[in-house]
Design an enzyme around this catalytic site. Sequence first.
Site, PDB file in Angstrom:
ATOM      1  CE1 TYR A   1      -4.820  -4.157  16.950  1.00  0.00           C
ATOM      2  CE2 TYR A   1      -6.415  -2.936  15.984  1.00  0.00           C
ATOM      3  CZ  TYR A   1      -5.593  -3.121  16.738  1.00  0.00           C
ATOM      4  OH  TYR A   1      -5.272  -1.989  17.594  1.00  0.00           O
TER       5      TYR A   1
ATOM      6  CB  ILE B   1      -0.880  -0.056   1.069  1.00  0.00           C
ATOM      7  CG1 ILE B   1      -2.228   0.895   1.161  1.00  0.00           C
ATOM      8  CG2 ILE B   1      -0.117   0.189   2.613  1.00  0.00           C
ATOM      9  CD1 ILE B   1      -3.256   0.697   1.506  1.00  0.00           C
TER      10      ILE B   1
ATOM     11  N   GLY C   1       2.711  -4.082  10.982  1.00  0.00           N
ATOM     12  CA  GLY C   1       1.913  -4.255   9.817  1.00  0.00           C
ATOM     13  C   GLY C   1       1.847  -2.844   8.777  1.00  0.00           C
ATOM     14  CB  VAL C   2      -1.056  -1.605   6.927  1.00  0.00           C
ATOM     15  CG1 VAL C   2      -1.360  -0.162   6.220  1.00  0.00           C
ATOM     16  CG2 VAL C   2      -1.414  -2.723   6.121  1.00  0.00           C
ATOM     17  CG  ASP C   3       0.164   2.118  12.337  1.00  0.00           C
ATOM     18  OD1 ASP C   3       0.467   2.963  11.795  1.00  0.00           O
ATOM     19  OD2 ASP C   3       0.021   1.941  13.648  1.00  0.00           O
TER      20      ASP C   3
ATOM     21  CG  ASN D   1      -2.167   1.649  17.541  1.00  0.00           C
ATOM     22  OD1 ASN D   1      -2.131   2.681  18.457  1.00  0.00           O
ATOM     23  ND2 ASN D   1      -1.119   1.087  17.215  1.00  0.00           N
TER      24      ASN D   1
HETATM   25  N1  AR6 Z   1       0.544  -3.190   2.474  1.00  0.00           N
HETATM   26  C1  AR6 Z   1      -0.498  -3.714   2.123  1.00  0.00           C
HETATM   27  N2  AR6 Z   1      -1.012  -4.822   3.021  1.00  0.00           N
HETATM   28  C2  AR6 Z   1      -0.222  -4.787   3.810  1.00  0.00           C
HETATM   29  C3  AR6 Z   1       1.062  -4.512   4.389  1.00  0.00           C
HETATM   30  C4  AR6 Z   1       1.367  -3.557   3.115  1.00  0.00           C
HETATM   31  N3  AR6 Z   1       2.728  -2.674   3.426  1.00  0.00           N
HETATM   32  N4  AR6 Z   1       1.761  -4.872   5.223  1.00  0.00           N
HETATM   33  C5  AR6 Z   1       0.571  -5.885   5.839  1.00  0.00           C
HETATM   34  N5  AR6 Z   1      -0.470  -5.870   5.238  1.00  0.00           N
HETATM   35  P1  AR6 Z   1      -2.184  -5.117   9.867  1.00  0.00           P
HETATM   36  P2  AR6 Z   1      -4.658  -4.741  11.598  1.00  0.00           P
HETATM   37  C6  AR6 Z   1      -1.544  -6.717   5.205  1.00  0.00           C
HETATM   38  O1  AR6 Z   1      -1.752  -6.056  11.092  1.00  0.00           O
HETATM   39  O2  AR6 Z   1      -4.990  -6.263  11.625  1.00  0.00           O
HETATM   40  C7  AR6 Z   1      -0.228  -2.605  13.725  1.00  0.00           C
HETATM   41  O3  AR6 Z   1       0.567  -2.721  14.915  1.00  0.00           O
HETATM   42  C8  AR6 Z   1      -1.614  -7.732   6.276  1.00  0.00           C
HETATM   43  O4  AR6 Z   1      -1.168  -8.901   5.723  1.00  0.00           O
HETATM   44  O5  AR6 Z   1      -1.377  -4.046   9.308  1.00  0.00           O
HETATM   45  O6  AR6 Z   1      -5.754  -3.996  11.421  1.00  0.00           O
HETATM   46  C9  AR6 Z   1      -1.316  -1.314  14.029  1.00  0.00           C
HETATM   47  O7  AR6 Z   1      -0.632  -0.305  15.108  1.00  0.00           O
HETATM   48  C10 AR6 Z   1      -3.250  -7.902   6.611  1.00  0.00           C
HETATM   49  O8  AR6 Z   1      -3.749  -8.647   5.441  1.00  0.00           O
HETATM   50  O9  AR6 Z   1      -3.591  -4.518  10.578  1.00  0.00           O
HETATM   51  C11 AR6 Z   1      -2.334  -1.823  15.037  1.00  0.00           C
HETATM   52  O10 AR6 Z   1      -1.988  -1.950  16.475  1.00  0.00           O
HETATM   53  C12 AR6 Z   1      -3.782  -6.416   6.541  1.00  0.00           C
HETATM   54  O11 AR6 Z   1      -2.737  -5.542   5.779  1.00  0.00           O
HETATM   55  C13 AR6 Z   1      -2.730  -3.314  14.423  1.00  0.00           C
HETATM   56  O12 AR6 Z   1      -1.397  -3.478  13.825  1.00  0.00           O
HETATM   57  C14 AR6 Z   1      -3.888  -5.694   7.849  1.00  0.00           C
HETATM   58  O13 AR6 Z   1      -2.869  -6.171   8.677  1.00  0.00           O
HETATM   59  C15 AR6 Z   1      -3.654  -3.361  13.423  1.00  0.00           C
HETATM   60  O14 AR6 Z   1      -3.887  -4.534  13.014  1.00  0.00           O
END
Ligand code: AR6
Length: 178
Positions: A136, A21, A42-44, A34
């Site tokens: 999450y 992303i 992750g994305v964050d 969060n």
């Molecule tokens: N681009 C696109 N998708 C991604 C990327 C990326 N660069 N990186 C991961 N994903 P998550 P949540 C996918 O964990 O579940 C953080 O610590 C990943 O494989 O990013 O809402 C925040 O600070 C998954 O399918 O978000 C919060 O504490 C999706 O994106 C917590 O994680 C979402 O995964 C939020 O958790």
Amino acid sequence: RFVPGLGTILCMNITLVRGDITEQDVDAVVNAANSSLLGGGGVDGAIHRRGGPEILDECRKLRASHYGGGLPTGQAVATTAGRLPARWVIHTVGPVYSASEDRSDLLASCYRESLRVADELGAASVAFPAVSAGIYGWPMDDAARIAVGTVRAAQTKVADARFVLFDEDAYAAFERAV
Ligand code: AR6
């Protein structure tokens, strides 16, 4: 677009992209944040790493000015996108998955509120991750169904909504949902 006799019709294109992303050339990217707004994994983590410290600076200011207790689950707020190709990051807080409590409305709210903020900004193209479906713990097929259903039904001026899926399983789940 304006159609004589019918008035203005809001048309939205929904696309699925397999990728990262942080690389999307869109007006706004949505961050699966969060409530602290101070970063995470992750994305964050990827958005703050690639976007640089300007994003965190604005997040800190938002905490101090509006969200002393943190951004509530299901809400969304925008900052600069720093060094990302996008102009804005829209931070939203997804619900942690619970098998015993239905939190679908909160997950749907993340998408609705992100689109509302995008409209306020004047963003025509928005990239979404699969909110809540990583750390999450939300089951991917259900997360995809809620994401696609909510974005499709939204009243918004956003013309290009893009789901950016990191891996093959997530992409396949969103394909089924579409
Ligand atoms: N681009 C696109 N998708 C991604 C990327 C990326 N660069 N990186 C991961 N994903 P998550 P949540 C996918 O964990 O579940 C953080 O610590 C990943 O494989 O990013 O809402 C925040 O600070 C998954 O399918 O978000 C919060 O504490 C999706 O994106 C917590 O994680 C979402 O995964 C939020 O958790």
